[in-house]
Design an enzyme around this catalytic site. Structure first.
Site, PDB file in Angstrom:
ATOM      1  N   SER A  76     125.965  39.798  45.331  1.00 51.82           N
ATOM      2  CA  SER A  76     126.293  40.144  46.717  1.00 51.82           C
ATOM      3  C   SER A  76     127.726  40.624  46.846  1.00 51.82           C
ATOM      4  CB  SER A  76     126.108  38.916  47.612  1.00 51.82           C
ATOM      5  OG  SER A  76     126.554  39.201  48.926  1.00 51.82           O
ATOM      6  N   TYR A 131     126.046  29.922  49.515  1.00 49.77           N
ATOM      7  CA  TYR A 131     125.610  31.278  49.154  1.00 49.77           C
ATOM      8  C   TYR A 131     126.656  31.990  48.298  1.00 49.77           C
ATOM      9  CZ  TYR A 131     123.614  35.912  49.591  1.00 49.77           C
ATOM     10  OH  TYR A 131     123.062  37.131  49.306  1.00 49.77           O
ATOM     11  N   ASP A 189     106.951  30.166  41.349  1.00 45.50           N
ATOM     12  CA  ASP A 189     108.084  29.565  42.050  1.00 45.50           C
ATOM     13  C   ASP A 189     109.190  29.410  41.016  1.00 45.50           C
ATOM     14  OD1 ASP A 189     109.968  27.819  43.084  1.00 45.50           O
ATOM     15  OD2 ASP A 189     108.485  26.636  44.184  1.00 45.50           O
ATOM     16  N   ALA A 204     129.148  30.794  46.543  1.00 47.37           N
ATOM     17  CA  ALA A 204     129.346  30.178  45.225  1.00 47.37           C
ATOM     18  C   ALA A 204     128.199  30.523  44.283  1.00 47.37           C
ATOM     19  CB  ALA A 204     129.475  28.660  45.378  1.00 47.37           C
ATOM     20  N   SER A 205     126.976  30.537  44.802  1.00 49.47           N
ATOM     21  CA  SER A 205     125.816  30.842  43.938  1.00 49.47           C
ATOM     22  C   SER A 205     125.897  32.276  43.419  1.00 49.47           C
ATOM     23  CB  SER A 205     124.497  30.624  44.699  1.00 49.47           C
ATOM     24  OG  SER A 205     124.313  31.626  45.683  1.00 49.47           O
ATOM     25  N   LYS A 206     126.354  33.196  44.278  1.00 52.59           N
ATOM     26  CA  LYS A 206     126.420  34.611  43.868  1.00 52.59           C
ATOM     27  C   LYS A 206     127.617  34.858  42.955  1.00 52.59           C
ATOM     28  CE  LYS A 206     122.774  36.135  46.038  1.00 52.59           C
ATOM     29  NZ  LYS A 206     121.625  36.662  45.308  1.00 52.59           N
TER      30      LYS A 206
HETATM   31  N1  LIG Z   1     119.786  41.144  52.765  1.00 55.98           N
HETATM   32  C1  LIG Z   1     121.067  41.249  52.464  1.00 55.98           C
HETATM   33  O1  LIG Z   1     121.918  41.625  53.297  1.00 55.98           O
HETATM   34  C2  LIG Z   1     121.553  40.945  51.087  1.00 55.98           C
HETATM   35  C3  LIG Z   1     122.877  41.261  50.763  1.00 55.98           C
HETATM   36  C4  LIG Z   1     123.354  40.966  49.499  1.00 55.98           C
HETATM   37  C5  LIG Z   1     122.510  40.373  48.566  1.00 55.98           C
HETATM   38  N2  LIG Z   1     121.231  40.057  48.913  1.00 55.98           N
HETATM   39  C6  LIG Z   1     120.383  39.428  47.896  1.00 55.98           C
HETATM   40  O2  LIG Z   1     119.284  40.266  47.626  1.00 55.98           O
HETATM   41  C7  LIG Z   1     118.168  39.463  47.220  1.00 55.98           C
HETATM   42  C8  LIG Z   1     116.960  39.831  48.073  1.00 55.98           C
HETATM   43  O3  LIG Z   1     117.268  39.464  49.408  1.00 55.98           O
HETATM   44  P1  LIG Z   1     116.446  39.979  50.666  1.00 55.98           P
HETATM   45  O4  LIG Z   1     117.445  40.229  51.719  1.00 55.98           O
HETATM   46  O5  LIG Z   1     115.489  41.031  50.276  1.00 55.98           O
HETATM   47  O6  LIG Z   1     115.710  38.617  51.050  1.00 55.98           O
HETATM   48  P2  LIG Z   1     114.205  38.266  51.489  1.00 55.98           P
HETATM   49  O7  LIG Z   1     113.587  39.390  52.215  1.00 55.98           O
HETATM   50  O8  LIG Z   1     114.294  36.943  52.134  1.00 55.98           O
HETATM   51  O9  LIG Z   1     113.471  38.121  50.066  1.00 55.98           O
HETATM   52  C9  LIG Z   1     113.738  37.042  49.230  1.00 55.98           C
HETATM   53  C10 LIG Z   1     112.720  37.041  48.110  1.00 55.98           C
HETATM   54  O10 LIG Z   1     113.007  35.935  47.240  1.00 55.98           O
HETATM   55  C11 LIG Z   1     111.792  35.273  46.939  1.00 55.98           C
HETATM   56  N3  LIG Z   1     112.031  33.852  46.656  1.00 55.98           N
HETATM   57  C12 LIG Z   1     112.760  32.975  47.397  1.00 55.98           C
HETATM   58  N4  LIG Z   1     112.692  31.747  46.847  1.00 55.98           N
HETATM   59  C13 LIG Z   1     111.919  31.856  45.730  1.00 55.98           C
HETATM   60  C14 LIG Z   1     111.463  30.946  44.754  1.00 55.98           C
HETATM   61  N5  LIG Z   1     111.790  29.640  44.791  1.00 55.98           N
HETATM   62  N6  LIG Z   1     110.686  31.410  43.728  1.00 55.98           N
HETATM   63  C15 LIG Z   1     110.351  32.708  43.673  1.00 55.98           C
HETATM   64  N7  LIG Z   1     110.741  33.626  44.584  1.00 55.98           N
HETATM   65  C16 LIG Z   1     111.507  33.202  45.602  1.00 55.98           C
HETATM   66  C17 LIG Z   1     110.938  35.446  48.195  1.00 55.98           C
HETATM   67  O11 LIG Z   1     109.568  35.409  47.869  1.00 55.98           O
HETATM   68  P3  LIG Z   1     108.550  34.204  48.225  1.00 55.98           P
HETATM   69  O12 LIG Z   1     108.923  33.649  49.550  1.00 55.98           O
HETATM   70  O13 LIG Z   1     107.205  34.883  48.149  1.00 55.98           O
HETATM   71  O14 LIG Z   1     108.737  33.237  47.105  1.00 55.98           O
HETATM   72  C18 LIG Z   1     111.298  36.872  48.610  1.00 55.98           C
HETATM   73  O15 LIG Z   1     110.453  37.796  47.960  1.00 55.98           O
HETATM   74  C19 LIG Z   1     118.615  38.012  47.381  1.00 55.98           C
HETATM   75  O16 LIG Z   1     119.040  37.527  46.139  1.00 55.98           O
HETATM   76  C20 LIG Z   1     119.786  38.105  48.326  1.00 55.98           C
HETATM   77  O17 LIG Z   1     120.701  37.055  48.170  1.00 55.98           O
HETATM   78  C21 LIG Z   1     120.727  40.329  50.148  1.00 55.98           C
END
Ligand SMILES: NC(=O)c1ccc[n+]([C@@H]2O[C@H](COP(=O)([O-])OP(=O)(O)OC[C@H]3O[C@@H](n4cnc5c(N)ncnc54)[C@H](OP(=O)(O)O)[C@@H]3O)[C@@H](O)[C@H]2O)c1
Length: 259
Positions: free
Chosen positions: A136, A149, A57, A151-153
């Site tokens: 992002s 979101y 985590d 601000a964090s990115k």
């Molecule tokens: N999807 C989009 O459109 C998009 C666009 C731009 C950027 N992004 C970025 O791309 C990244 C991946 O996003 P995604 O869309 O693939 O999301 P997702 O399917 O929800 O995957 C998020 C991942 O983060 C892990 N995670 C969350 N909290 C955690 C914690 N406290 N400790 C360890 N792992 C943690 C989750 O694993 P567990 O639950 O197993 O911990 C999961 O594997 C993110 O940073 C997101 O902001 C996504």
């Protein structure tokens, strides 16, 4: 193509991170997959070759413990790909100010912690080490409800730009990946239109193709990026397009923000 490397992928239990990890493992890399979901990690270990798992985590586990666990799995890391993240929307009608910290804790501090834990092993790479983090395309313009979101990115992107300068002499490169809308559990809850939505497989292919050259930044899809840049060049119009009366906030279908 990325081959014969040892790579740590965070957020590898779902979405973009999972696709990246599976593709990298299939290409013959040793991939350390991490996340909190132990069941998913176990299944990946059973079903895939070239995988090691690290259940962690990134908000609550201590950086030293994470570093030690990585050190038990491998003597060196060639690349890390940081995908762990979350998106929570701020609702002005019923505000939960705690989400600012919650989202920063994983998207920003979780990424910083991962880099801190991995750095000693990246320095042992026999090639130039590579840090890849997913911020992002949402950072191109301000979106409603995206206070936490966005601000964090934005914080993550600035951190990476600064880190790139400081790590250059250490022989470590830094790439900031800025995707648009990708179809994953993170976006599946969105109740608005997501232009140029692509699958996590497509996104992972794009990312792997481009990070080989270790660019400072990789933004995709380009059409969405340019559209946001143009709209952002007219801030008053952008504001007008996005302002909603409280009663309408949950009914609009467009312009609520990239992921
Ligand atoms: N999807 C989009 O459109 C998009 C666009 C731009 C950027 N992004 C970025 O791309 C990244 C991946 O996003 P995604 O869309 O693939 O999301 P997702 O399917 O929800 O995957 C998020 C991942 O983060 C892990 N995670 C969350 N909290 C955690 C914690 N406290 N400790 C360890 N792992 C943690 C989750 O694993 P567990 O639950 O197993 O911990 C999961 O594997 C993110 O940073 C997101 O902001 C996504």
């Amino acid at each position: 193509m990325i081959r014969n490397e040892t790579i740590w992928v965070t957020g590898a239990t779902s979405g973009i991170g999972k696709q990246l990890a599976l593709m990298l493992a299939q290409q013959g890399n040793h991939v350390i997959v991490s996340g909190r979901n132990k069941q998913c990690l176990k299944e990946m270990l059973l079903n895939e070759k070239n995988i090691s798992t690290l259940a962690t985590d990134l908000v609550n586990d201590h950086v030293d413990w994470i570093g030690q666990q990585l050190g038990v799995i491998t003597e060196r890391l060639d690349r890390i790909i940081l995908c762990a993240g979350n998106c929570l929307y701020f609702e002005m009608d019923d505000p939960d100010w705690n989400i600012m910290k919650q989202v920063m804790d994983i998207n920003f501090h979780g990424s910083v912690k991962s880099i801190q834990a991995a750095l000693p092993l990246l320095k042992k790479s026999q090639q130039r080490g590579h840090i890849v983090a997913i911020s992002s395309l949402a950072t191109t313009a301000a979106f409603p409800r995206a206070e936490a979101y966005g601000a964090s990115k934005a914080a993550l992107s600035y951190f990476l730009s600064s880190l790139r300068i400081d790590l250059a002499v250490e022989g470590i490169d830094v790439t900031d990946v800025k995707p648009g809308f990708i179809d994953t559990p993170l976006t599946q809850a969105n109740n608005f239109d997501m232009p140029f939505l692509m699958s996590s497989e497509q996104a992972a292919k794009h990312i792997l193709k481009h990070i080989v050259k270790k660019p400072y930044e990789y933004i995709f899809p380009k059409r969405l990026h340019w559209a946001f840049c143009i709209l952002n060049a007219f801030p008053k119009r952008w504001l007008k397009m996005n302002v909603k009366k409280p009663a309408d906030r949950n009914h609009e279908t467009v312009n609520h923000g990239a992921d």
